[in-house]
Write a protein that holds these residues in place. Structure first.
Motif, PDB file in Angstrom:
ATOM      1  N   VAL A  82       5.862  -3.377  -7.065  1.00  0.00           N
ATOM      2  CA  VAL A  82       5.241  -4.571  -7.658  1.00  0.00           C
ATOM      3  C   VAL A  82       5.975  -4.968  -8.931  1.00  0.00           C
ATOM      4  CG1 VAL A  82       3.141  -5.465  -8.740  1.00  0.00           C
ATOM      5  CG2 VAL A  82       2.982  -4.110  -6.643  1.00  0.00           C
ATOM      6  N   ARG A  83       6.421  -3.987  -9.685  1.00  0.00           N
ATOM      7  CA  ARG A  83       7.135  -4.282 -10.925  1.00  0.00           C
ATOM      8  C   ARG A  83       8.429  -5.063 -10.660  1.00  0.00           C
ATOM      9  NH1 ARG A  83       7.577   0.928 -13.484  1.00  0.00           N
ATOM     10  NH2 ARG A  83       5.559   0.550 -14.456  1.00  0.00           N
ATOM     11  N   LYS A  84       9.011  -4.866  -9.483  1.00  0.00           N
ATOM     12  CA  LYS A  84      10.282  -5.520  -9.149  1.00  0.00           C
ATOM     13  C   LYS A  84      10.111  -6.785  -8.314  1.00  0.00           C
ATOM     14  CE  LYS A  84      12.598  -1.013  -9.050  1.00  0.00           C
ATOM     15  NZ  LYS A  84      13.198   0.018  -8.158  1.00  0.00           N
ATOM     16  N   ASN A  85       8.879  -7.032  -7.814  1.00  0.00           N
ATOM     17  CA  ASN A  85       8.676  -8.152  -6.892  1.00  0.00           C
ATOM     18  C   ASN A  85       7.502  -9.033  -7.337  1.00  0.00           C
ATOM     19  OD1 ASN A  85      10.493  -7.517  -4.310  1.00  0.00           O
ATOM     20  ND2 ASN A  85       9.652  -5.585  -5.076  1.00  0.00           N
ATOM     21  N   PRO A  86       7.787 -10.205  -7.911  1.00  0.00           N
ATOM     22  CA  PRO A  86       6.726 -11.100  -8.409  1.00  0.00           C
ATOM     23  C   PRO A  86       5.776 -11.616  -7.331  1.00  0.00           C
ATOM     24  CG  PRO A  86       8.850 -11.681  -9.370  1.00  0.00           C
ATOM     25  CD  PRO A  86       9.128 -10.688  -8.282  1.00  0.00           C
ATOM     26  N   SER A  87       6.165 -11.561  -6.055  1.00  0.00           N
ATOM     27  CA  SER A  87       5.291 -12.074  -5.005  1.00  0.00           C
ATOM     28  C   SER A  87       4.408 -10.979  -4.397  1.00  0.00           C
ATOM     29  CB  SER A  87       6.123 -12.721  -3.889  1.00  0.00           C
ATOM     30  OG  SER A  87       6.945 -11.758  -3.257  1.00  0.00           O
ATOM     31  N   ALA A  88       4.488  -9.759  -4.923  1.00  0.00           N
ATOM     32  CA  ALA A  88       3.750  -8.632  -4.341  1.00  0.00           C
ATOM     33  C   ALA A  88       2.344  -8.517  -4.930  1.00  0.00           C
ATOM     34  CB  ALA A  88       4.510  -7.330  -4.575  1.00  0.00           C
ATOM     35  N   LEU A  89       1.416  -8.054  -4.092  1.00  0.00           N
ATOM     36  CA  LEU A  89       0.060  -7.717  -4.524  1.00  0.00           C
ATOM     37  C   LEU A  89      -0.154  -6.256  -4.136  1.00  0.00           C
ATOM     38  CD1 LEU A  89      -2.788  -8.480  -5.586  1.00  0.00           C
ATOM     39  CD2 LEU A  89      -3.354  -9.201  -3.254  1.00  0.00           C
ATOM     40  N   GLY A  90      -0.212  -5.379  -5.135  1.00  0.00           N
ATOM     41  CA  GLY A  90      -0.302  -3.944  -4.866  1.00  0.00           C
ATOM     42  C   GLY A  90      -1.731  -3.429  -4.942  1.00  0.00           C
ATOM     43  N   PHE A  91      -1.996  -2.368  -4.187  1.00  0.00           N
ATOM     44  CA  PHE A  91      -3.314  -1.739  -4.146  1.00  0.00           C
ATOM     45  C   PHE A  91      -3.144  -0.256  -4.469  1.00  0.00           C
ATOM     46  CE2 PHE A  91      -3.350  -5.464  -1.579  1.00  0.00           C
ATOM     47  CZ  PHE A  91      -4.639  -5.990  -1.633  1.00  0.00           C
ATOM     48  N   ILE A  92      -3.765   0.206  -5.570  1.00  0.00           N
ATOM     49  CA  ILE A  92      -3.615   1.599  -5.994  1.00  0.00           C
ATOM     50  C   ILE A  92      -4.966   2.163  -6.441  1.00  0.00           C
ATOM     51  CG2 ILE A  92      -1.218   1.296  -6.742  1.00  0.00           C
ATOM     52  CD1 ILE A  92      -2.269   1.215  -9.643  1.00  0.00           C
ATOM     53  N   GLY A  93      -5.047   3.491  -6.538  1.00  0.00           N
ATOM     54  CA  GLY A  93      -6.219   4.128  -7.121  1.00  0.00           C
ATOM     55  C   GLY A  93      -6.224   3.892  -8.614  1.00  0.00           C
ATOM     56  N   VAL A  94      -7.359   3.489  -9.162  1.00  0.00           N
ATOM     57  CA  VAL A  94      -7.400   3.072 -10.562  1.00  0.00           C
ATOM     58  C   VAL A  94      -7.070   4.205 -11.523  1.00  0.00           C
ATOM     59  CG1 VAL A  94      -9.871   3.504 -10.935  1.00  0.00           C
ATOM     60  CG2 VAL A  94      -8.726   1.703 -12.222  1.00  0.00           C
ATOM     61  N   ASN A  95      -7.267   5.483 -11.104  1.00  0.00           N
ATOM     62  CA  ASN A  95      -6.986   6.581 -12.027  1.00  0.00           C
ATOM     63  C   ASN A  95      -5.495   6.710 -12.374  1.00  0.00           C
ATOM     64  OD1 ASN A  95      -6.310   9.503 -10.196  1.00  0.00           O
ATOM     65  ND2 ASN A  95      -6.879   7.617  -9.176  1.00  0.00           N
ATOM     66  N   TRP A  96      -4.640   5.989 -11.647  1.00  0.00           N
ATOM     67  CA  TRP A  96      -3.216   5.988 -11.970  1.00  0.00           C
ATOM     68  C   TRP A  96      -2.919   5.206 -13.254  1.00  0.00           C
ATOM     69  CZ3 TRP A  96       1.125   8.269  -9.908  1.00  0.00           C
ATOM     70  CH2 TRP A  96       0.930   9.026  -8.756  1.00  0.00           C
ATOM     71  N   ILE A  97      -3.787   4.274 -13.621  1.00  0.00           N
ATOM     72  CA  ILE A  97      -3.476   3.410 -14.766  1.00  0.00           C
ATOM     73  C   ILE A  97      -4.617   3.315 -15.779  1.00  0.00           C
ATOM     74  CG2 ILE A  97      -1.785   1.962 -13.559  1.00  0.00           C
ATOM     75  CD1 ILE A  97      -4.059  -0.066 -13.095  1.00  0.00           C
ATOM     76  N   PHE A 152       0.839  -1.202   0.000  1.00  0.00           N
ATOM     77  CA  PHE A 152       0.000   0.000   0.000  1.00  0.00           C
ATOM     78  C   PHE A 152       0.871   1.247   0.000  1.00  0.00           C
ATOM     79  CE2 PHE A 152      -2.850  -3.222   1.657  1.00  0.00           C
ATOM     80  CZ  PHE A 152      -4.075  -2.887   1.101  1.00  0.00           C
ATOM     81  N   ASP A 153       0.246   2.359  -0.338  1.00  0.00           N
ATOM     82  CA  ASP A 153       0.986   3.614  -0.414  1.00  0.00           C
ATOM     83  C   ASP A 153       1.236   4.236   0.949  1.00  0.00           C
ATOM     84  OD1 ASP A 153      -1.910   3.834  -0.749  1.00  0.00           O
ATOM     85  OD2 ASP A 153      -1.609   5.989  -0.749  1.00  0.00           O
ATOM     86  N   ASN A 154       0.375   3.945   1.944  1.00  0.00           N
ATOM     87  CA  ASN A 154       0.524   4.575   3.250  1.00  0.00           C
ATOM     88  C   ASN A 154      -0.333   3.834   4.267  1.00  0.00           C
ATOM     89  OD1 ASN A 154      -0.197   6.730   5.431  1.00  0.00           O
ATOM     90  ND2 ASN A 154       1.496   7.657   4.304  1.00  0.00           N
ATOM     91  N   ASN A 155       0.085   3.874   5.519  1.00  0.00           N
ATOM     92  CA  ASN A 155      -0.695   3.225   6.579  1.00  0.00           C
ATOM     93  C   ASN A 155      -2.083   3.830   6.733  1.00  0.00           C
ATOM     94  OD1 ASN A 155       1.210   1.332   7.396  1.00  0.00           O
ATOM     95  ND2 ASN A 155       2.238   2.772   8.752  1.00  0.00           N
ATOM     96  N   ASN A 156      -2.215   5.118   6.390  1.00  0.00           N
ATOM     97  CA  ASN A 156      -3.487   5.822   6.555  1.00  0.00           C
ATOM     98  C   ASN A 156      -4.144   6.177   5.230  1.00  0.00           C
ATOM     99  OD1 ASN A 156      -3.351   6.032   9.485  1.00  0.00           O
ATOM    100  ND2 ASN A 156      -1.660   7.456   9.143  1.00  0.00           N
ATOM    101  N   SER A 157      -3.781   5.469   4.184  1.00  0.00           N
ATOM    102  CA  SER A 157      -4.305   5.813   2.857  1.00  0.00           C
ATOM    103  C   SER A 157      -5.742   5.355   2.671  1.00  0.00           C
ATOM    104  CB  SER A 157      -3.438   5.182   1.766  1.00  0.00           C
ATOM    105  OG  SER A 157      -3.727   3.798   1.637  1.00  0.00           O
ATOM    106  N   SER A 158      -6.407   5.967   1.720  1.00  0.00           N
ATOM    107  CA  SER A 158      -7.779   5.564   1.410  1.00  0.00           C
ATOM    108  C   SER A 158      -7.812   4.175   0.788  1.00  0.00           C
ATOM    109  CB  SER A 158      -8.427   6.576   0.453  1.00  0.00           C
ATOM    110  OG  SER A 158      -7.792   6.555  -0.813  1.00  0.00           O
ATOM    111  N   ASN A 159      -6.734   3.776   0.107  1.00  0.00           N
ATOM    112  CA  ASN A 159      -6.697   2.438  -0.489  1.00  0.00           C
ATOM    113  C   ASN A 159      -6.799   1.363   0.588  1.00  0.00           C
ATOM    114  OD1 ASN A 159      -6.325   3.525  -3.088  1.00  0.00           O
ATOM    115  ND2 ASN A 159      -4.107   3.563  -2.839  1.00  0.00           N
ATOM    116  N   LEU A 160      -5.995   1.498   1.635  1.00  0.00           N
ATOM    117  CA  LEU A 160      -6.038   0.534   2.735  1.00  0.00           C
ATOM    118  C   LEU A 160      -7.358   0.645   3.494  1.00  0.00           C
ATOM    119  CD1 LEU A 160      -4.737  -1.627   4.475  1.00  0.00           C
ATOM    120  CD2 LEU A 160      -3.538   0.178   5.742  1.00  0.00           C
ATOM    121  N   ALA A 161      -7.796   1.878   3.762  1.00  0.00           N
ATOM    122  CA  ALA A 161      -9.044   2.075   4.512  1.00  0.00           C
ATOM    123  C   ALA A 161     -10.229   1.463   3.770  1.00  0.00           C
ATOM    124  CB  ALA A 161      -9.284   3.560   4.756  1.00  0.00           C
ATOM    125  N   SER A 162     -10.246   1.583   2.449  1.00  0.00           N
ATOM    126  CA  SER A 162     -11.355   1.033   1.656  1.00  0.00           C
ATOM    127  C   SER A 162     -11.445  -0.481   1.808  1.00  0.00           C
ATOM    128  CB  SER A 162     -11.183   1.391   0.176  1.00  0.00           C
ATOM    129  OG  SER A 162     -11.280   2.778  -0.031  1.00  0.00           O
TER     130      SER A 162
END
Length: 311
Positions: free
Chosen positions: A197-212, A159-169
């Motif tokens: 995530v691009r560098k780590n095959p075992s990672a599962l990333g959570f981001i805001g969809v407007n980034w991609i 996640f991007d931050n401990n207090n991010s909306s991505n984690l809170a959601s």
């Protein structure tokens, strides 16, 4: 006579002083205000404010990107006029404005989604909501435990931050309060989540969809390189690929993607100012076209008139 002159001078000073104060107030076409926003909305907020400033050259926005709770706190303590968030004010937060006799406003402008991303080398690109919940409950810890899992390695949640909306959601969705025993890694931004995530095959990333999700933006193509977007199903036992949905426009608008979320603009503005002008532009004007272009679903679609003529 002198008393009258002094009184008149004082009255004129007060009058012109009030006039000067009034002229300092911003309005929908000019002024400078601070806008706070959760970092997951950086592409969205940047494009909306830039477009508005392009129409009104005397309108200036100081944008501060913070984790969602910090963005809301900035608005409450008058360090920001408006805040872009994924939730409305809680009763205690609403009480802060009530004590100041500020009515404020809450405007839903779009439907967004939390995108799950994995390294392109990882082909486990389908996940059910049940599996995701068990992952956050600590019952699933390895990729091999997923249905159709093709690798054996611990899952790192990014996640991007401990207090991010991505984690809170996510935590709100599954009613989870304790993540202390989970394998979670936090960065400082959504972009850093993508890079990790691009560098780590075992990672599962959570981001805001407007980034991609902006197909016309070169940065989107660059950020999406070497990534897969996970399809998510809310069916307990999906039987075909069409049971899974990705967080893109139609599936957000048709309420098919399970990890969708609203986008609000919270305002403490007490006069018809620049904040209200931006909100009206975003919610009811051509700003909804920008939201649509970014791959989100605008709350109020922009009406386009088409004239058909007989030839």
């Amino acid at each position: 006579m002198i008393k009258h002159l002094l009184w008149l001078g004082g009255f004129l000073t007060m009058l012109f002083g009030c006039t000067n104060e009034a002229t300092k107030l911003d309005n929908p076409a000019r002024g400078t205000i601070t806008v706070a926003a959760d970092e997951s909305f950086r592409p969205l907020v940047t494009q909306l404010t830039s477009a508005y400033a392009g129409i009104y050259p005397d309108a200036h926005f100081k944008i501060v990107f913070r984790p969602e709770q910090e963005a809301i706190n900035m608005m409450l303590r008058d360090s920001a006029r408006i805040a872009f968030t994924t939730r409305t004010l809680k009763p205690n937060e609403r009480g802060v404005l009530n004590q100041l006799k500020i009515k404020g406003s809450t405007t839903k402008i779009a439907t967004d989604g939390v995108a799950l991303i994995i390294n392109r080398a990882n082909t486990d690109s389908l996940m059910t909501m049940n599996e995701l919940q068990r992952l956050f409950l600590g019952q699933i810890k390895d990729w091999s435990q997923l249905k159709g899992g093709n690798q054996s390695s611990p899952i790192t949640l990014v996640f991007d931050n401990n207090n991010s909306s991505n984690l809170a959601s996510i935590l709100t969705k599954f009613n989870i309060s304790d993540v202390s025993k989970l394998r979670i890694f936090t960065t400082r931004s959504n972009r850093e989540v993508i890079d990790f995530v691009r560098k780590n095959p075992s990672a599962l990333g959570f981001i805001g969809v407007n980034w991609i999700s902006d197909g016309d933006e070169p940065l989107t193509a660059e950020l999406s390189r070497d990534l897969r977007v996970v399809g998510v199903s809310d069916k307990p036992n999906p039987t075909q690929r069409s049971d899974y949905y990705q967080p893109f426009q139609e599936d957000l608008g048709m309420l098919r993607y399970p990890l969708r979320r609203p986008v609000y603009v919270l305002s403490r503005e007490a006069h018809p100012g620049l904040g209200g002008g931006l909100i009206n532009y975003v919610a009811r004007d051509a700003g909804s076209l920008i939201i649509y272009k970014l791959g989100l679903w605008p709350t109020i679609p922009y009406n386009r008139e088409i004239n058909l003529k007989k030839s």
